[in-house]
Design a protein around this motif. Structure first.
Motif, PDB file in Angstrom:
ATOM      1  N   ALA A 100     -10.569  -3.557   6.166  1.00 23.05           N
ATOM      2  CA  ALA A 100      -9.317  -3.412   5.422  1.00 23.05           C
ATOM      3  C   ALA A 100      -8.425  -2.350   6.034  1.00 23.05           C
ATOM      4  CB  ALA A 100      -9.625  -3.070   3.964  1.00 23.05           C
ATOM      5  N   ALA A 101      -9.032  -1.289   6.570  1.00 21.86           N
ATOM      6  CA  ALA A 101      -8.253  -0.170   7.107  1.00 21.86           C
ATOM      7  C   ALA A 101      -7.311  -0.615   8.211  1.00 21.86           C
ATOM      8  CB  ALA A 101      -9.196   0.919   7.623  1.00 21.86           C
ATOM      9  N   GLN A 144       5.983   5.594  -6.074  1.00 21.64           N
ATOM     10  CA  GLN A 144       5.274   4.697  -5.163  1.00 21.64           C
ATOM     11  C   GLN A 144       6.137   4.297  -3.979  1.00 21.64           C
ATOM     12  OE1 GLN A 144       4.377   1.748  -8.221  1.00 21.64           O
ATOM     13  NE2 GLN A 144       2.202   2.031  -7.824  1.00 21.64           N
ATOM     14  N   LEU A 145       5.489   4.187  -2.821  1.00 21.30           N
ATOM     15  CA  LEU A 145       6.105   3.580  -1.654  1.00 21.30           C
ATOM     16  C   LEU A 145       5.635   2.132  -1.567  1.00 21.30           C
ATOM     17  CD1 LEU A 145       6.557   6.613  -0.987  1.00 21.30           C
ATOM     18  CD2 LEU A 145       6.108   6.039   1.412  1.00 21.30           C
ATOM     19  N   HIS A 146       6.375   1.325  -0.836  1.00 24.09           N
ATOM     20  CA  HIS A 146       5.922  -0.049  -0.612  1.00 24.09           C
ATOM     21  C   HIS A 146       4.562  -0.056   0.091  1.00 24.09           C
ATOM     22  CE1 HIS A 146       9.541  -2.112  -1.993  1.00 24.09           C
ATOM     23  NE2 HIS A 146      10.249  -1.148  -1.409  1.00 24.09           N
ATOM     24  N   ALA A 147       4.311   0.961   0.911  1.00 18.90           N
ATOM     25  CA  ALA A 147       3.025   1.047   1.605  1.00 18.90           C
ATOM     26  C   ALA A 147       1.867   1.283   0.640  1.00 18.90           C
ATOM     27  CB  ALA A 147       3.074   2.165   2.650  1.00 18.90           C
ATOM     28  N   ASP A 148       2.103   2.013  -0.466  1.00 19.05           N
ATOM     29  CA  ASP A 148       1.073   2.203  -1.482  1.00 19.05           C
ATOM     30  C   ASP A 148       0.635   0.865  -2.070  1.00 19.05           C
ATOM     31  OD1 ASP A 148       0.808   5.136  -1.725  1.00 19.05           O
ATOM     32  OD2 ASP A 148       2.864   5.080  -2.460  1.00 19.05           O
ATOM     33  N   LEU A 149       1.627   0.049  -2.428  1.00 21.19           N
ATOM     34  CA  LEU A 149       1.331  -1.234  -3.061  1.00 21.19           C
ATOM     35  C   LEU A 149       0.644  -2.189  -2.084  1.00 21.19           C
ATOM     36  CD1 LEU A 149       4.653  -1.733  -5.066  1.00 21.19           C
ATOM     37  CD2 LEU A 149       2.512  -0.657  -5.800  1.00 21.19           C
ATOM     38  N   HIS A 150       1.105  -2.175  -0.835  1.00 18.79           N
ATOM     39  CA  HIS A 150       0.476  -3.033   0.168  1.00 18.79           C
ATOM     40  C   HIS A 150      -0.974  -2.618   0.396  1.00 18.79           C
ATOM     41  CE1 HIS A 150      -0.543  -4.029   4.440  1.00 18.79           C
ATOM     42  NE2 HIS A 150      -0.123  -5.203   4.038  1.00 18.79           N
ATOM     43  N   ALA A 151      -1.232  -1.312   0.518  1.00 19.73           N
ATOM     44  CA  ALA A 151      -2.593  -0.834   0.737  1.00 19.73           C
ATOM     45  C   ALA A 151      -3.504  -1.220  -0.426  1.00 19.73           C
ATOM     46  CB  ALA A 151      -2.592   0.680   0.937  1.00 19.73           C
ATOM     47  N   ASP A 197      -3.150  -3.776  -2.504  1.00 18.57           N
ATOM     48  CA  ASP A 197      -3.396  -5.227  -2.450  1.00 18.57           C
ATOM     49  C   ASP A 197      -4.469  -5.556  -1.414  1.00 18.57           C
ATOM     50  OD1 ASP A 197      -1.531  -5.734  -4.422  1.00 18.57           O
ATOM     51  OD2 ASP A 197       0.075  -6.279  -3.026  1.00 18.57           O
ATOM     52  N   VAL A 198      -4.352  -4.951  -0.245  1.00 16.92           N
ATOM     53  CA  VAL A 198      -5.311  -5.225   0.826  1.00 16.92           C
ATOM     54  C   VAL A 198      -6.717  -4.795   0.412  1.00 16.92           C
ATOM     55  CG1 VAL A 198      -6.007  -4.565   3.164  1.00 16.92           C
ATOM     56  CG2 VAL A 198      -3.611  -5.093   2.676  1.00 16.92           C
ATOM     57  N   LEU A 199      -6.836  -3.597  -0.128  1.00 15.53           N
ATOM     58  CA  LEU A 199      -8.153  -3.077  -0.479  1.00 15.53           C
ATOM     59  C   LEU A 199      -8.779  -3.850  -1.633  1.00 15.53           C
ATOM     60  CD1 LEU A 199      -7.170   0.612   0.036  1.00 15.53           C
ATOM     61  CD2 LEU A 199      -9.098  -0.491   1.190  1.00 15.53           C
ATOM     62  N   GLN A 200      -7.962  -4.243  -2.605  1.00 17.59           N
ATOM     63  CA  GLN A 200      -8.528  -5.043  -3.694  1.00 17.59           C
ATOM     64  C   GLN A 200      -9.009  -6.392  -3.179  1.00 17.59           C
ATOM     65  OE1 GLN A 200      -6.292  -5.187  -7.307  1.00 17.59           O
ATOM     66  NE2 GLN A 200      -7.738  -6.524  -8.328  1.00 17.59           N
ATOM     67  N   ASN A 201      -8.295  -6.979  -2.247  1.00 17.32           N
ATOM     68  CA  ASN A 201      -8.725  -8.260  -1.675  1.00 17.32           C
ATOM     69  C   ASN A 201     -10.037  -8.116  -0.921  1.00 17.32           C
ATOM     70  OD1 ASN A 201      -6.530  -9.672  -2.675  1.00 17.32           O
ATOM     71  ND2 ASN A 201      -5.306  -9.414  -0.819  1.00 17.32           N
ATOM     72  N   GLU A 238      -5.971   4.097  -8.000  1.00 18.02           N
ATOM     73  CA  GLU A 238      -5.025   5.117  -8.451  1.00 18.02           C
ATOM     74  C   GLU A 238      -3.676   4.501  -8.801  1.00 18.02           C
ATOM     75  OE1 GLU A 238      -2.693   8.528  -6.155  1.00 18.02           O
ATOM     76  OE2 GLU A 238      -4.855   8.876  -6.148  1.00 18.02           O
ATOM     77  N   GLU A 239      -3.380   3.340  -8.248  1.00 17.23           N
ATOM     78  CA  GLU A 239      -2.092   2.695  -8.473  1.00 17.23           C
ATOM     79  C   GLU A 239      -2.051   1.872  -9.754  1.00 17.23           C
ATOM     80  OE1 GLU A 239       0.311   3.585  -6.515  1.00 17.23           O
ATOM     81  OE2 GLU A 239      -1.099   4.685  -5.251  1.00 17.23           O
ATOM     82  N   ALA A 240      -3.194   1.681 -10.435  1.00 14.70           N
ATOM     83  CA  ALA A 240      -3.253   0.821 -11.615  1.00 14.70           C
ATOM     84  C   ALA A 240      -3.736   1.604 -12.831  1.00 14.70           C
ATOM     85  CB  ALA A 240      -4.168  -0.372 -11.366  1.00 14.70           C
ATOM     86  N   GLU A 241      -3.300   1.188 -13.983  1.00 13.48           N
ATOM     87  CA  GLU A 241      -3.612   1.901 -15.222  1.00 13.48           C
ATOM     88  C   GLU A 241      -5.078   1.791 -15.609  1.00 13.48           C
ATOM     89  OE1 GLU A 241      -2.736   4.437 -18.167  1.00 13.48           O
ATOM     90  OE2 GLU A 241      -1.096   3.584 -16.976  1.00 13.48           O
ATOM     91  N   THR A 242      -5.658   0.602 -15.426  1.00 14.08           N
ATOM     92  CA  THR A 242      -6.999   0.336 -15.941  1.00 14.08           C
ATOM     93  C   THR A 242      -7.932  -0.177 -14.840  1.00 14.08           C
ATOM     94  OG1 THR A 242      -6.374  -1.929 -16.538  1.00 14.08           O
ATOM     95  CG2 THR A 242      -6.081  -0.214 -18.222  1.00 14.08           C
ATOM     96  N   VAL A 243      -9.214  -0.198 -15.168  1.00  8.69           N
ATOM     97  CA  VAL A 243     -10.237  -0.750 -14.278  1.00  8.69           C
ATOM     98  C   VAL A 243     -10.119  -2.276 -14.271  1.00  8.69           C
ATOM     99  CG1 VAL A 243     -12.715  -0.944 -13.858  1.00  8.69           C
ATOM    100  CG2 VAL A 243     -11.769   1.182 -14.801  1.00  8.69           C
TER     101      VAL A 243
END
Length: 281
Positions: free
Chosen positions: A16-17, A41-48, A50-54, A68-73
């Protein structure tokens, strides 16, 4: 939990990195939103994220994904492991093309959970090279991250002769007790602080010393989040032969009452951590 389960998470993180780093170009601008902790948030935060969750959330071994970008588990499966992710630590550094990183904690308990439930932790440093530092079974290993995965492993032990320090927060906001501690540390160590926890702690692991983000006058809980930043990085430093504290006890012992709970953080050589606890007592 099988040993291979944690290995699967770490291998997926390395893969993913490369995609996270490739996505920096064109994503350095701010969005109109904030994350669950109130950070811009930067667009790079959201992209990272998405990639890591995938990559991580799609593993059979992973049952929970917390960002860290989402409210809940997020419930992502039936696997025995939970992962906490700071997708892009120090993302504001992208504007000036300075180092950023990714922090991952691997827990064998539902989140939120204390650092004592960690079975592995890792960070990726996006510097001149992309490297990955992994703590497992009491050992710490640094890898180069390439298209082939994790390569060129080398053992990481915290040097016994400390050299550097890096302290976060504006100095007018430091409590007097911490300011006195900082004055003492400055007499012996060299300042190395770049605004990304991953990069600053990586310098401590390389040269010996101390990293701290203390509680502040108007924010005694500090800035860093126990689940996503403090506990995984404390786990790495302690496995490398160092110590951690929130001012009174190991960061790993913190029971986060909330997924995004914050805590003061001190990481580094044991004598410097003990000195911090005495100063703040």
């Amino acid at each position: 939990m099988a040993t291979s389960d944690a290995d699967d998470v770490l291998d997926a993180l390395a893969a993913a990195a490369l995609e996270v780093r490739a996505g920096f170009a064109g994503r350095r601008e701010k969005t109109d939103g904030q994350n669950a902790s109130g950070d811009q948030q930067l667009h790079a935060d959201l992209h990272a994220d998405d990639v890591l969750q995938n990559f991580l959330g799609g593993l059979d071994a992973v049952g929970e994904y917390a960002s860290e970008e989402a409210e809940t588990v997020q419930d992502v499966g039936d696997g025995p492991l939970s992962v906490s992710v700071d997708p892009l630590d120090g993302s504001s550094n992208l504007t000036a093309n300075n180092p950023t990183g990714t922090i991952v904690g691997v827990y064998d308990a539902p989140l939120p959970a204390p650092g004592t439930d960690l079975v592995a932790a890792a960070y990726v440093l996006y510097g001149p090279l992309t490297t990955m530092v992994v703590a497992r079974d009491g050992d710490v290993t640094r890898y180069a991250v390439t298209e082939a995965g994790r390569e060129n492993p080398e053992c990481v032990d915290l040097p016994s002769d400390p050299t550097v320090y890096g302290f976060g927060g504006r100095t007018p906001e430091w409590p007097e007790s911490f300011a006195d501690y900082a004055d003492d540390v400055e007499d012996d160590l060299k300042l190395r602080y770049g605004g990304a926890m991953v990069a600053d702690v990586n310098q401590v692991l390389t040269y010996g010393g101390v990293f701290a983000y203390p509680g502040l006058r108007e924010r005694p809980e500090g800035k860093l989040r126990a689940q996503f930043e403090a506990a995984p990085m404390a786990y790495i430093v302690e496995c490398a032969g160092g110590a951690s504290t929130d001012g009174s006890h190991s960061v790993l012992e913190i029971e986060p009452g909330d997924l995004h709970a914050r805590t003061p953080v001190f990481l580094g050589n044991d004598e410097l951590i003990q000195q911090a606890e005495r100063a703040l007592a």
